[in-house]
Design a protein around this motif. Structure first.
Motif: not given
Length: 354
Positions: A32, A164-166, A248-249
């Motif tokens: 993320s 979360a944004t990626w 990833r968070q």
């Protein structure tokens, strides 16, 4: 032999990347935000230093552990990952067959593209990973199917109230994936129902609810703090799982290698403690065990190996077994219990810090 094993393991990601589409590769590898946590994960394990024993008989080395009362021949398990059938047509079934043959444990994502019955038919020991929806009743059928198919535990992911944004370069894989590759264990009409979105109000009571609802032990995944770990155990968790969700968070959180010692100290002997995140070879496994983990879980490297199907995952387990066994012999350890005093205190070595 050791060099060939290490070379094969270290080349996994690059070989897998050549076989994956760009959207799939980015999905597997991404973290993320700016990717700080993902990028630091492996380096954190390799910053730790060990104090090996000598003059120990290491003729026979046993990698086995007992997890929630059941024996496993391996001190690692397969972490839950989605889109395994996008990586290889046999997906979770190939992973399960190889893991069963190796005598290990597999955690199955609730987003899996293979049915629980198909996975269970391989004979693998498996647990179910779940997210709880805002309407808890909607997860009931999924839990019932898992219990009926023989799941040994429920792993509750608690670090994902929102995703979360990626920043993918060629679009989200979920928009491109075949629907048959994911979420096949949910009933028809599940998607789009009011209340299926991830719960924003998770609390300790959900641990007890899951345990009562399924009759299975509950593992809480996504814990990075000692005080949170204590709350989980007090609420009835059988184990806590130190994890950053593969980075990833929330970006820029501490690594799991840094968080593990605090969580282990907070939990003590009252519950088991697991860890994932950046573990890539046998010395990483040894370092995690020395830091207090009862077992480690591995995600991305299994997907890298799955490009070659069941044979690839079987080779991965064999390579990890060879490396971990060698590391334990070199450290003077005949069993996982012997690893507990190997970790060098940070003050003894300036390299024992990021």
């Amino acid at each position: 032999m050791g060099e060939r094993v290490g070379s094969w393991l270290s080349g996994l990601e690059a070989r897998a990347a050549r076989s994956m589409s760009t959207p799939l590769r980015e999905y597997v590898e991404h973290g993320s935000g700016e990717g700080h946590t993902t990028g630091e994960a492996t380096r954190a394990w390799r910053s730790l230093r060990l104090r090996p024993h000598v003059l120990r008989d290491v003729t026979d080395v046993d990698l086995g552990v007992t997890l929630l009362g059941r024996p496993s021949r391996l001190p690692w398990g397969v972490a839950p990952t989605s889109l395994q059938r996008a990586v290889h047509p046999d997906g979770e079934v190939a992973t399960a067959r190889a893991t069963a043959a190796a005598g290990g444990l597999m955690v199955v994502s609730s987003n899996a593209g293979s049915t629980f019955a198909e996975i269970a038919a391989t004979g693998v020991d498996w647990w179910l990973q779940v997210y709880l929806p805002s309407d808890r009743t909607l997860v009931g059928p999924l839990l019932d199917r898992a219990v009926e198919a023989g799941a040994g535990a429920v792993v509750l992911t608690v670090d994902t109230p929102v995703v979360a944004t990626w920043y993918p370069t060629e679009g989200l894989i979920w928009d491109l994936a075949d629907p048959a590759w994911t979420r096949v264990n949910f009933g028809p009409g599940h998607e789009g129902q009011p209340g299926t979105e991830k719960a924003l109000d998770l609390g300790p009571h959900d641990i007890d609810w899951l345990r009562e609802r399924t009759g299975l032990p509950v593992v809480v995944k996504g814990v990075l703090r000692g005080d949170d770990a204590r709350r989980c155990v007090q609420a009835g968790a059988a184990a806590v799982w130190v994890s950053t969700h593969g980075g990833r968070q929330l970006d820029r959180v501490l690594t799991t290698a840094q968080a593990l010692l605090e969580v282990r100290a907070a939990v003590g002997a009252e519950a088991e403690v697991y860890v994932d995140g950046g573990l890539r070879d046998g010395i990483d496994v040894l370092s995690a065990l020395a830091s207090g983990a009862d077992a480690v879980f591995v995600g991305r490297p299994v997907l890298h190996a799955l490009v070659e199907g069941e044979a690839g995952v079987a080779r991965w387990h064999a390579a990890m077994s060879a490396e971990t066994g060698e590391a334990m012999r070199l450290a003077g350890c005949r069993s996982v219990a012997d690893t507990r005093d190997l970790l060098a205190p940070p003050a003894n070595d300036g390299l024992n810090r990021l």
